[in-house]
Design an enzyme around this catalytic site. Sequence first.
Site, PDB file in Angstrom:
ATOM      1  N   ARG A  35      -4.653 -21.320 -40.141  1.00 17.62           N
ATOM      2  CA  ARG A  35      -5.580 -20.436 -40.861  1.00 17.62           C
ATOM      3  C   ARG A  35      -5.187 -20.342 -42.338  1.00 17.62           C
ATOM      4  NH1 ARG A  35     -10.615 -18.434 -41.050  1.00 17.62           N
ATOM      5  NH2 ARG A  35     -10.671 -16.311 -41.889  1.00 17.62           N
TER       6      ARG A  35
ATOM      7  N   GLU B 161       3.690  -0.053 -10.744  1.00 16.10           N
ATOM      8  CA  GLU B 161       5.019  -0.223 -10.137  1.00 16.10           C
ATOM      9  C   GLU B 161       5.974   0.837 -10.688  1.00 16.10           C
ATOM     10  OE1 GLU B 161       6.232  -4.039  -9.031  1.00 16.10           O
ATOM     11  OE2 GLU B 161       4.188  -4.540  -8.471  1.00 16.10           O
TER      12      GLU B 161
ATOM     13  N   ASN C  89       6.043   3.755 -17.107  1.00 15.77           N
ATOM     14  CA  ASN C  89       7.247   3.665 -17.937  1.00 15.77           C
ATOM     15  C   ASN C  89       7.865   5.038 -18.202  1.00 15.77           C
ATOM     16  OD1 ASN C  89       7.005   0.964 -17.770  1.00 15.77           O
ATOM     17  ND2 ASN C  89       6.608   0.583 -19.948  1.00 15.77           N
TER      18      ASN C  89
ATOM     19  N   GLN D  98      -3.222  -9.111 -34.021  1.00 15.75           N
ATOM     20  CA  GLN D  98      -3.391  -8.748 -35.436  1.00 15.75           C
ATOM     21  C   GLN D  98      -3.266  -9.990 -36.321  1.00 15.75           C
ATOM     22  OE1 GLN D  98      -4.174  -5.684 -36.291  1.00 15.75           O
ATOM     23  NE2 GLN D  98      -4.159  -5.958 -38.511  1.00 15.75           N
TER      24      GLN D  98
ATOM     25  N   PHE E  43      -5.882   2.297  -5.496  1.00 20.31           N
ATOM     26  CA  PHE E  43      -5.368   1.304  -6.454  1.00 20.31           C
ATOM     27  C   PHE E  43      -4.624   0.164  -5.778  1.00 20.31           C
ATOM     28  CE2 PHE E  43      -5.165   4.940  -9.653  1.00 20.31           C
ATOM     29  CZ  PHE E  43      -6.154   4.430 -10.477  1.00 20.31           C
ATOM     30  N   ILE E  44      -5.080  -0.291  -4.633  1.00 23.32           N
ATOM     31  CA  ILE E  44      -4.322  -1.327  -3.939  1.00 23.32           C
ATOM     32  C   ILE E  44      -4.753  -2.720  -4.406  1.00 23.32           C
ATOM     33  CG2 ILE E  44      -3.692  -2.284  -1.680  1.00 23.32           C
ATOM     34  CD1 ILE E  44      -2.610   0.609  -2.396  1.00 23.32           C
TER      35      ILE E  44
ATOM     36  N   CYS F 154       0.822  -1.215   0.000  1.00 25.86           N
ATOM     37  CA  CYS F 154       0.000   0.000   0.000  1.00 25.86           C
ATOM     38  C   CYS F 154       0.853   1.261   0.000  1.00 25.86           C
ATOM     39  CB  CYS F 154      -0.921   0.005   1.217  1.00 25.86           C
ATOM     40  SG  CYS F 154      -1.838  -1.524   1.439  1.00 25.86           S
TER      41      CYS F 154
ATOM     42  N   GLY G 295       0.661   9.430  -6.816  1.00 22.33           N
ATOM     43  CA  GLY G 295       0.892   8.263  -7.673  1.00 22.33           C
ATOM     44  C   GLY G 295       2.360   8.181  -8.036  1.00 22.33           C
TER      45      GLY G 295
HETATM   46  C1  LIG Z   1      -4.525  -2.247 -11.681  1.00 18.78           C
HETATM   47  C2  LIG Z   1      -3.615  -1.436 -10.798  1.00 18.78           C
HETATM   48  C3  LIG Z   1      -3.055  -2.037  -9.675  1.00 18.78           C
HETATM   49  C4  LIG Z   1      -2.236  -1.287  -8.820  1.00 18.78           C
HETATM   50  N1  LIG Z   1      -1.732  -1.874  -7.690  1.00 18.78           N
HETATM   51  C5  LIG Z   1      -1.065  -1.115  -6.786  1.00 18.78           C
HETATM   52  C6  LIG Z   1      -0.688  -1.673  -5.510  1.00 18.78           C
HETATM   53  O1  LIG Z   1      -0.910  -2.848  -5.237  1.00 18.78           O
HETATM   54  N2  LIG Z   1      -0.077  -0.838  -4.621  1.00 18.78           N
HETATM   55  C7  LIG Z   1       0.187   0.461  -4.887  1.00 18.78           C
HETATM   56  O2  LIG Z   1       0.750   1.129  -4.031  1.00 18.78           O
HETATM   57  N3  LIG Z   1      -0.147   1.017  -6.088  1.00 18.78           N
HETATM   58  C8  LIG Z   1      -0.788   0.271  -7.034  1.00 18.78           C
HETATM   59  N4  LIG Z   1      -1.163   0.820  -8.241  1.00 18.78           N
HETATM   60  C9  LIG Z   1      -0.906   2.223  -8.498  1.00 18.78           C
HETATM   61  C10 LIG Z   1       0.130   2.490  -9.591  1.00 18.78           C
HETATM   62  O3  LIG Z   1       1.404   2.185  -9.124  1.00 18.78           O
HETATM   63  C11 LIG Z   1      -0.051   3.951 -10.030  1.00 18.78           C
HETATM   64  O4  LIG Z   1      -1.245   4.017 -10.778  1.00 18.78           O
HETATM   65  C12 LIG Z   1       1.111   4.468 -10.845  1.00 18.78           C
HETATM   66  O5  LIG Z   1       2.261   4.586 -10.046  1.00 18.78           O
HETATM   67  C13 LIG Z   1       0.826   5.825 -11.515  1.00 18.78           C
HETATM   68  O6  LIG Z   1       0.268   6.723 -10.624  1.00 18.78           O
HETATM   69  P1  LIG Z   1      -1.066   7.539 -11.053  1.00 18.78           P
HETATM   70  O7  LIG Z   1      -2.041   6.525 -11.516  1.00 18.78           O
HETATM   71  O8  LIG Z   1      -1.450   8.422  -9.931  1.00 18.78           O
HETATM   72  O9  LIG Z   1      -0.632   8.384 -12.304  1.00 18.78           O
HETATM   73  P2  LIG Z   1       0.102   9.886 -12.322  1.00 18.78           P
HETATM   74  O10 LIG Z   1       1.231   9.829 -11.397  1.00 18.78           O
HETATM   75  O11 LIG Z   1      -0.999  10.852 -12.032  1.00 18.78           O
HETATM   76  O12 LIG Z   1       0.561   9.952 -13.794  1.00 18.78           O
HETATM   77  C14 LIG Z   1      -0.254  10.412 -14.894  1.00 18.78           C
HETATM   78  C15 LIG Z   1       0.642  10.448 -16.132  1.00 18.78           C
HETATM   79  O13 LIG Z   1       1.675  11.420 -15.946  1.00 18.78           O
HETATM   80  C16 LIG Z   1       2.942  10.818 -16.135  1.00 18.78           C
HETATM   81  N5  LIG Z   1       3.919  11.448 -15.241  1.00 18.78           N
HETATM   82  C17 LIG Z   1       3.807  11.716 -13.925  1.00 18.78           C
HETATM   83  N6  LIG Z   1       4.918  12.286 -13.462  1.00 18.78           N
HETATM   84  C18 LIG Z   1       5.777  12.386 -14.507  1.00 18.78           C
HETATM   85  C19 LIG Z   1       7.094  12.883 -14.675  1.00 18.78           C
HETATM   86  N7  LIG Z   1       7.802  13.392 -13.647  1.00 18.78           N
HETATM   87  N8  LIG Z   1       7.662  12.834 -15.899  1.00 18.78           N
HETATM   88  C20 LIG Z   1       6.970  12.305 -16.956  1.00 18.78           C
HETATM   89  N9  LIG Z   1       5.730  11.808 -16.850  1.00 18.78           N
HETATM   90  C21 LIG Z   1       5.137  11.843 -15.646  1.00 18.78           C
HETATM   91  C22 LIG Z   1       2.729   9.353 -15.811  1.00 18.78           C
HETATM   92  O14 LIG Z   1       3.729   8.534 -16.391  1.00 18.78           O
HETATM   93  C23 LIG Z   1       1.346   9.126 -16.402  1.00 18.78           C
HETATM   94  O15 LIG Z   1       1.466   8.906 -17.779  1.00 18.78           O
HETATM   95  C24 LIG Z   1      -1.951   0.073  -9.134  1.00 18.78           C
HETATM   96  C25 LIG Z   1      -2.493   0.644 -10.286  1.00 18.78           C
HETATM   97  C26 LIG Z   1      -3.320  -0.079 -11.112  1.00 18.78           C
HETATM   98  C27 LIG Z   1      -3.900   0.568 -12.334  1.00 18.78           C
END
Ligand SMILES: Cc1cc2nc3c(=O)[nH]c(=O)nc-3n(C[C@H](O)[C@H](O)[C@H](O)COP(=O)(O)OP(=O)(O)OC[C@H]3O[C@@H](n4cnc5c(N)ncnc54)[C@H](O)[C@@H]3O)c2cc1C
Length: 384
Positions: A266, A362, A365, A335, A155-156, A123, A130
């Site tokens: 196919r 995690e 990218n 595809q 998102f846990i 968590c 994020g």
């Molecule tokens: C199905 C799922 C399971 C998950 N499980 C867990 C879990 O078990 N535990 C946990 O702690 N979290 C979990 N997460 C959370 C996940 O790690 C976050 O969603 C992720 O780190 C991105 O955070 P955000 O969604 O707030 O996006 P944001 O941080 O709001 O990012 C939005 C966009 O901006 C980009 N961005 C942000 N900052 C920068 C920067 N400095 N430079 C360039 N681009 C940037 C991002 O790459 C993204 O494209 C989960 C998420 C999902 C969808």
Amino acid sequence: MDFELSEDQRAIQQAARDFTNTEMAPHAAQWDAESIFPKEVFGKGGELGFCGLYAAEDAGGLALPRLDATLVFEEMSRVDPSTAAFFTIHNMAAWMVSLWASPAVKAHWGPLLSSGRKLASYCLTEPGAGSDAASLKTRARRDGDHYVINGAKAFISGAGSTDALVVMARTGGDGAKGISAFVVPADTPGIAYARKEDKMGWRSQPTGGISFDDVRVPADHRLGEEGEGFKFAMKGLDGGRINIAACSVGAAQGALDAARAYMGERRQFGRKIGDFQALQFKLADMQIQLTAARQMVRLAASRLDAGHRDATTYCAMAKAFATDAGFCIINDALQLHGGYGYIREYPIERLLRDARVHQILEGTNEIMRVLVSRALLKTNEEIR
Ligand SMILES: Cc1cc2nc3c(=O)[nH]c(=O)nc-3n(C[C@H](O)[C@H](O)[C@H](O)COP(=O)(O)OP(=O)(O)OC[C@H]3O[C@@H](n4cnc5c(N)ncnc54)[C@H](O)[C@@H]3O)c2cc1C
């Protein structure tokens, strides 16, 4: 330099393949379609050590190298990346507990988690924190021999269905150094679970928000010292990123296998579609990308195992490369299936939906590229 898997590694790989074929393959489509979290599968996997693959032995884990763990996750993901990915998250949390929990907490939770009898969530993410996870606001206030936790996580993975929460919360000032980590029993009074997110993929595991309202945890449930929590969270994620990357490699292998078989079956224009050179070249490119991705994942895992100076950077590079490449390979496999790739009767669309999120979680990218460029520009040294 030896690129061959050892006999032991082949045995682990085979054990994972057998487990996947018997316990996961027959049910994966149903778990996805009906959003079933297959808890019993983690228990059965735990009996083989798959829930504590690299957790410490004195916490019931196998203490295997990370590279060996990737072999297991890769095999599982050929068939079911969603369930495999929960194995990876649980392993990450179990490893953190095995390494940094107090003796009493480790003695209690270590064997339960490593055996898969109990499951754990990681968590870190919050609604407002994020990518910038070090800005998290959940607070743990010391109150005698307890901490009192208030805040919310978003998102846990596993939320509402797991038994232990590894929670990162602020015990000090702003920034990474003010964060500590705790093991919190998931049914502690004051914890509430929001509704499950309705997701594109990863449908065999729940994802949701968790709120903490005056949640009291004994002080010995802290991992390590106050202020070490963010460091632990990031160390967990080094391995977590390799694991997720391995899930993408496995899913891509599953998709490529299906595409290759389909090209031999196919027929269009009076020939097998595998006779068209345009498609042969696409398949070749898929294999080239897959081989590169797998080798990057294994290199990063071996760097982490060796405690290499640039291990974190290698984990970030492998995660970005393998999850981007994996998604493209699966998309190409879809595809190659034509319209049949788009329908649920074939597993490709599920692999695609599951693998998409690997590019996001995690650390996105984009954040992986932040880490790599920071390592290059900050130290101004070669990454080697
Ligand atoms: C199905 C799922 C399971 C998950 N499980 C867990 C879990 O078990 N535990 C946990 O702690 N979290 C979990 N997460 C959370 C996940 O790690 C976050 O969603 C992720 O780190 C991105 O955070 P955000 O969604 O707030 O996006 P944001 O941080 O709001 O990012 C939005 C966009 O901006 C980009 N961005 C942000 N900052 C920068 C920067 N400095 N430079 C360039 N681009 C940037 C991002 O790459 C993204 O494209 C989960 C998420 C999902 C969808």
